[in-house]
Design a protein around this motif. Sequence first.
Motif, PDB file in Angstrom:
ATOM      1  N   LYS A 181       0.836  -1.200   0.000  1.00 41.69           N
ATOM      2  CA  LYS A 181       0.000   0.000   0.000  1.00 41.69           C
ATOM      3  C   LYS A 181       0.871   1.251   0.000  1.00 41.69           C
ATOM      4  O   LYS A 181       0.602   2.205  -0.731  1.00 41.69           O
ATOM      5  CB  LYS A 181      -0.921   0.036   1.228  1.00 41.69           C
ATOM      6  N   ARG A 182       1.933   1.239   0.831  1.00 43.76           N
ATOM      7  CA  ARG A 182       2.843   2.398   0.866  1.00 43.76           C
ATOM      8  C   ARG A 182       3.526   2.578  -0.482  1.00 43.76           C
ATOM      9  O   ARG A 182       3.676   3.701  -0.970  1.00 43.76           O
ATOM     10  CB  ARG A 182       3.885   2.215   1.967  1.00 43.76           C
ATOM     11  N   GLU A 183       3.934   1.461  -1.112  1.00 42.02           N
ATOM     12  CA  GLU A 183       4.607   1.531  -2.409  1.00 42.02           C
ATOM     13  C   GLU A 183       3.666   2.112  -3.475  1.00 42.02           C
ATOM     14  O   GLU A 183       4.072   2.941  -4.286  1.00 42.02           O
ATOM     15  CB  GLU A 183       5.095   0.141  -2.849  1.00 42.02           C
ATOM     16  N   LYS A 184       2.418   1.665  -3.467  1.00 45.05           N
ATOM     17  CA  LYS A 184       1.438   2.184  -4.430  1.00 45.05           C
ATOM     18  C   LYS A 184       1.205   3.673  -4.233  1.00 45.05           C
ATOM     19  O   LYS A 184       1.110   4.437  -5.189  1.00 45.05           O
ATOM     20  CB  LYS A 184       0.102   1.433  -4.309  1.00 45.05           C
ATOM     21  N   GLU A 185       1.140   4.096  -2.994  1.00 44.98           N
ATOM     22  CA  GLU A 185       0.933   5.509  -2.700  1.00 44.98           C
ATOM     23  C   GLU A 185       2.129   6.335  -3.171  1.00 44.98           C
ATOM     24  O   GLU A 185       1.975   7.419  -3.736  1.00 44.98           O
ATOM     25  CB  GLU A 185       0.706   5.704  -1.192  1.00 44.98           C
ATOM     26  N   LYS A 186       3.347   5.813  -2.973  1.00 49.00           N
ATOM     27  CA  LYS A 186       4.550   6.504  -3.437  1.00 49.00           C
ATOM     28  C   LYS A 186       4.539   6.651  -4.959  1.00 49.00           C
ATOM     29  O   LYS A 186       4.855   7.716  -5.496  1.00 49.00           O
ATOM     30  CB  LYS A 186       5.817   5.740  -3.013  1.00 49.00           C
ATOM     31  N   LYS A 187       4.158   5.573  -5.665  1.00 51.66           N
ATOM     32  CA  LYS A 187       4.095   5.624  -7.130  1.00 51.66           C
ATOM     33  C   LYS A 187       3.064   6.650  -7.588  1.00 51.66           C
ATOM     34  O   LYS A 187       3.279   7.401  -8.537  1.00 51.66           O
ATOM     35  CB  LYS A 187       3.738   4.246  -7.700  1.00 51.66           C
ATOM     36  N   ARG A 188       1.936   6.682  -6.913  1.00 52.04           N
ATOM     37  CA  ARG A 188       0.871   7.618  -7.267  1.00 52.04           C
ATOM     38  C   ARG A 188       1.347   9.063  -7.103  1.00 52.04           C
ATOM     39  O   ARG A 188       1.117   9.906  -7.968  1.00 52.04           O
ATOM     40  CB  ARG A 188      -0.355   7.355  -6.382  1.00 52.04           C
TER      41      ARG A 188
END
Length: 149
Positions: free
Chosen positions: A10-17
């Motif tokens: 979830k943190r990785e997806k948020e960073k990519k976003r």
Amino acid sequence: MARSQESYSKREKEKKRLKKREEKQKKKEARKEEAKEGGGGIPFAYVDKFGNLTETPQDPEEKEEIDASEIVLEVPKREKAEYDPVRKGKVSFFDYSKGFGFIVDQENQEKYFCHISGLLDEINENDKVSFELEKGLKGLNAVRVKLLD
């Protein structure tokens, strides 16, 4: 105790976003700067009487006045074909107990449904008849069926 993989993804997806959003903002600002510096292109485009784009406006004296009431915005009405509505044919099947039958047209050999309510005379199989066509629920129906001599 270790954190679950789910929270990591979830943190990785948020960073990519967030990274995509920043890149998009940078591209937008770069386009704005390029537009300010470049100043190229035509600020206004005019259309001449032939429909071509030009840099200069059309001479007002050459403009044609068009009466808006003359413009027709509809599909032209289709003229009805001039033909005899009364057709001739032969009864291929008719069952009085069921109340329906079929008539074959002499001209195009098409079969048309015929209900007992559309009969003017009593008919039997292989009788020559005259009839008219009418639009029904499932296609054209033979109506006003008369027995020919």
